[in-house]
Design an enzyme around this catalytic site. Structure first.
Site, PDB file in Angstrom:
ATOM      1  CG  ASP A  88      50.374 -45.703   2.710  1.00  0.00           C
ATOM      2  OD1 ASP A  88      51.286 -45.765   2.813  1.00  0.00           O
ATOM      3  OD2 ASP A  88      49.497 -46.076   3.597  1.00  0.00           O
ATOM      4  CG  HIS A  89      55.797 -44.669   0.654  1.00  0.00           C
ATOM      5  ND1 HIS A  89      55.179 -43.758   1.307  1.00  0.00           N
ATOM      6  CD2 HIS A  89      56.730 -45.096   1.534  1.00  0.00           C
ATOM      7  CE1 HIS A  89      55.990 -43.298   2.330  1.00  0.00           C
ATOM      8  NE2 HIS A  89      56.764 -44.254   2.543  1.00  0.00           N
ATOM      9  CG  HIS A 151      52.335 -44.651   6.495  1.00  0.00           C
ATOM     10  ND1 HIS A 151      52.314 -44.741   5.333  1.00  0.00           N
ATOM     11  CD2 HIS A 151      53.321 -43.378   6.406  1.00  0.00           C
ATOM     12  CE1 HIS A 151      52.727 -43.622   4.303  1.00  0.00           C
ATOM     13  NE2 HIS A 151      53.416 -42.865   5.196  1.00  0.00           N
TER      14      HIS A 151
END
Length: 412
Positions: A88-89, A151
């Protein structure tokens, strides 16, 4: 088979060993097929004495609880959990990692990070862009699957988690999972009191007219898919009981912005004589993830002069001013962690299950019922539908919006 042969040549030519990282940046519908092919050709295998392969998997990890569990089953049939890196960037962003440093490296912060001092928490991830010809994907996904399950829940977990024993993969991820376990389940019969969905119609963004979501050629003309969502989440634990967390994300909003706003409780007794010109507001700590990354604390202070007059001022920390350009992108940092075998900033299977469990009543209720009021219910360039503001107004609160200050910390 061709990939296997090519990698065997590379290993010999460059003396780079046999450990491999396979990075799947594909649609999740292909994950099982690809993993099966890699395993059948000996390109990935369970960790042993001679090899320790790793698999990086992009989001979305499934589209609901059942598909996520099925996908986990496929991966775990080939690899051990510690070899699977669900990327998950957002977790690679410097400002996101700084939440832990800010909370746990400063003794003046952690003692007030609880229900005794904090009134509520807001987490916003806003985009000015629409679906941009990705309507086919978005029709399957929507705002909740696209942003909340990964996110926003990750940001909430970092804000709400208890201190880990040490900065280590298992310890940090244990405490993050505890936050998701503490989420009070949504009640389908009362969902309208805790969840709001919206879909943008034609409007104006950055001074330019833009089409509505349904005008995308790959979107159904009567689509019921949400491009905006807002949730009111409660945590049933010692630290956060009674403190609501408000999460929202949407397309075609007035500003591209990701931020966390922690609003503290008002002072119990304000003994100053209040005048009409005074600005008496609660203290607010804002962590701005992007853009103009930084941290700002809003305080009340006396204005110069003979009278006791209160005005709001901000103490601001800017990443750019303090450190200059970031040395690496979020993906670079996460890929390096995967190479070094550090899973701290990657999602674990139990957290994936927990996030889908939390969202299951929302997704199933929205899939089964048409939106009311009918979509589209907000114009592009607005901060979502009116019901999103009402979600907080019922609690005597309001969303904190930004008006794109030239510098982070400037008054809006």
């Amino acid at each position: 088979g061709k990939l296997r042969d090519r990698l065997a040549e590379v290993s010999v030519d460059h003396n780079c060993g046999t450990d491999r990282i396979c990075y799947l940046a594909t649609a999740p519908t292909f994950f099982a097929t690809i993993v099966g092919g890699l395993a059948a050709n000996g390109l990935i295998e369970r960790a042993g004495v001679a090899r320790h392969d790793r698999l990086i998997v992009e989001k979305p990890f499934g589209r609901d609880l059942a598909s996520a569990r099925a996908l986990n089953g496929v991966l775990r049939a080939v690899l051990d959990e510690e070899q699977i890196y669900r990327i998950d960037h957002y977790l690679g962003k410097e400002t996101v990692q700084n939440i832990l440093a800010f909370r746990f490296a400063n003794s003046i912060i952690e003692p007030i990070w609880n229900r005794q001092y904090i009134d509520h928490v807001q987490i916003t991830a806003a985009e000015t862009l629409g679906v941009e010809h990705r309507g086919r994907y978005y029709e399957e996904s929507g705002a909740v699957r696209d942003m909340f399950q990964n996110h926003l829940f990750q940001l909430m977990s970092l804000v709400a988690m208890d201190p880990p024993v040490r900065y280590h993969g298992q310890s940090v991820r244990d405490r993050k999972a505890d936050v998701l376990r503490a989420v009070i389940p949504f009640e389908p019969a009362r969902l309208d009191r805790a969840a709001v969905r919206g879909q943008y119609g034609p409007g104006v963004v950055d001074g330019a007219a833009v089409p509505g979501y349904r005008e995308d050629s790959s979107v159904a003309p009567d689509s019921n898919r949400e491009t905006f969502a807002a949730l009111r989440i409660g945590l049933d634990n010692w630290r956060w009981a009674g403190v609501p967390f408000y999460l929202r994300s949407g397309k075609r909003l007035p500003e591209k912005l990701t931020m966390i706003a922690i609003e503290f409780k008002r002072v119990p007794h304000l003994f100053f004589r209040q005048r009409r010109q005074d600005q008496i507001e609660p203290n607010t700590l804002t962590i701005r993830i992007q853009p103009n990354e930084g941290i700002s604390l809003k305080l009340g202070a006396k204005m110069p002069g003979s009278k006791m007059r209160i005005r709001q001022m901000q103490m601001t920390f800017s990443y750019n001013d303090a450190f200059g350009d970031f040395p690496a992108t979020a993906y670079e940092m996460l890929l390096l962690d995967a190479m070094e075998g550090d899973p701290t900033l990657f999602n674990r299977s139990d957290a994936v299950d927990l996030s889908w469990e939390i969202l299951k009543p929302v997704l199933e209720t929205w899939e089964a019922t048409p939106a009311s009021p009918a979509f589209p219910n907000y114009a592009a360039g607005e901060w979502g539908p009116p019901a999103a503001a009402e979600l907080l107004a019922r609690d005597g609160r309001a969303w904190r919006n930004s008006s794109a200050p030239a510098r982070f910390g400037a008054e809006s």
